[in-house]
Write a protein that holds these residues in place. Sequence first.
Motif, short mmCIF file in Angstrom:
data_model
loop_
_atom_site.label_atom_id
_atom_site.label_comp_id
_atom_site.label_asym_id
_atom_site.label_seq_id
_atom_site.Cartn_x
_atom_site.Cartn_y
_atom_site.Cartn_z
N ASP A 58 31.20 -50.69 20.89
CA ASP A 58 31.51 -50.19 19.55
C ASP A 58 32.89 -50.64 19.08
N GLY A 59 33.72 -51.19 19.99
CA GLY A 59 34.99 -51.74 19.57
C GLY A 59 34.82 -52.85 18.55
N LEU A 60 33.69 -53.56 18.62
CA LEU A 60 33.38 -54.57 17.61
C LEU A 60 32.66 -53.96 16.42
N TRP A 61 31.61 -53.18 16.68
CA TRP A 61 30.72 -52.72 15.61
C TRP A 61 31.39 -51.70 14.69
N ASP A 62 32.44 -51.05 15.15
CA ASP A 62 33.14 -50.11 14.26
C ASP A 62 33.92 -50.82 13.16
N LYS A 63 34.18 -52.12 13.35
CA LYS A 63 34.98 -52.87 12.37
C LYS A 63 34.24 -54.05 11.76
N VAL A 64 33.16 -54.50 12.39
CA VAL A 64 32.44 -55.68 11.92
C VAL A 64 30.96 -55.34 11.79
N SER A 65 30.38 -55.68 10.64
CA SER A 65 28.96 -55.39 10.42
C SER A 65 28.07 -56.37 11.19
N ASN A 66 26.80 -56.01 11.32
CA ASN A 66 25.85 -56.86 12.05
C ASN A 66 25.78 -58.27 11.45
N GLN A 67 25.59 -58.33 10.14
CA GLN A 67 25.43 -59.63 9.50
C GLN A 67 26.72 -60.44 9.55
#
Length: 393
Positions: free
Chosen positions: A335-344
Motif C-alpha cells: 500500500d506504500g505505492l497504492w496510497d499515492k499512485v492509482s492503478n492506471q
Amino acid sequence: MSCSMAMVSSPAFSPSRISISCKGPQETLSLNPSSPSASVSPCSRSCSSSPFRAWFQRAASGLREINVGVVGASSFPSGTAVDGTQSPPPLSSGGSGLLLKRKRPARISIPLTRTFTFVPEVTAVSREVEVESTQYAVCCKKGRNRMLMEDRHKATLDLNGDPKLAFFGIFDGHGGMRAAEFASENMGEFIVQVLSTTGASLEDVEQAIRIGYLKTDTEFLKEEADGGASCVTALVRDGNLVVSNAGDCRAVLSRAGKAEALTSDHRPSREDEKERIESLGGYVLCHRGTWRLQGTLAVSRGIGDSHLKQWVIPEPETKTINIEAECEFLILASDGLWDKVSNQEAVDTARAMLINGDGASSLSACKKLVDLSTARGSLDDISVMIVKLQEFV
C-alpha cells in the motif's frame, strides 16, 4: 544547668511545636512564633538574659536558620548565626540525648555495571532492496518515518524443476517485521507442498493456495510473536496466473495497456468486511482519517495479529486468469505505492518504460514507481514487483 530541646509528635516540622527545657529549678522556655516574642515561664528571671532566648526568637521568624535535630556548635560558623548575629553557645550533649554534631551521610558506593549490546531478534534488511532477472524485478524502499524495513518479497522460479512454475509475493509487515519475514520464507513452500499431493485442476490449485495461507498463519501464531502482515501472491502454472491476497497489498495487471485490478483490498471500511467484523462482536471506527478495526488496525485480513485474531482472518481471496498475448506484465505492490499512485497511473508509468520506451529494464520501472510515490509524500515502506508474464507462456 543542662538544656534539652524536644518536639511534640508531628508529621512535619513546625516551629510552634518546639520547647526547650533547662534542667534547673523549674526552668522551661516555650517558643511560639505566632507571637511577636517568645513567652518564658517560669524561668524568665533566670533565663531572660540567656543567649538562647535571642537566638530562638530569630529562628522563629526564619525557619531556614534552624536545622532541626542538628543544633550545636558545628551547625554554624563559630560565634556567628546564619543572619550574621552572635550565635548561642554550644549545647552540651551530656545527659540530654540531643544530637550535637552534624554528621554527613555515608558515601554511596555505586558498583560498575557491564555494558550490554542490544541485538535485534531479526536482522534488518538494508534501506533499499533491488533485484532483477529476465522474468521479474523488485524494488523495496524503507519509509522515511520507519526505523526498520518491514516489507518483504519472495520470488521463486523453476519450482520443482518446471520453468513454467513460479511463485511471487509481496508481504507488508505492521507492528514489526516478524510476520512478513515468516510469510515470505514459508508461504510459497507450504503451497507447493500441498500442490504436490493434490490434482492439477484450477480448483485444486486455489485450494492449495488457501491452505498455504492458513498454514502460514497457524505456524506463525505458534511462535507467539507480535505484529502481522498483509500479503499478495501470484502463482504462475501451466500458462495460468493465480493471484491471491489477504490485506491491502494489491495486484494489478496490464492488459494491452489497460489497468485491471486482480485483487480487492481488505480494509475495515469495505462493506462486507465491516459486516463480518461487527457480526463477530467487533467494531470499526475512523481514527486519524483512516477506518480501523477496533480503532487500531487499518486492515481486516492478514497473517498474524494474534491480539485481534477474532476478527483478522488469513482467508485469501483468489482469482485465476489465463495468460494471453495481451497480458503484458503484473504489478505486485504494498500500500506504500497504492496510497499515492492509482492503478492506471502505475501501469502507464511502467509501460512507458518497458514497452513504449527505449527498452528500459524492469528494475528501472520499479524504481520509477517507488520514486513517484515517495515524491508525493509517502512515508510508508514501498515495495514494487513487476512480473513479465509473457516469459511464462
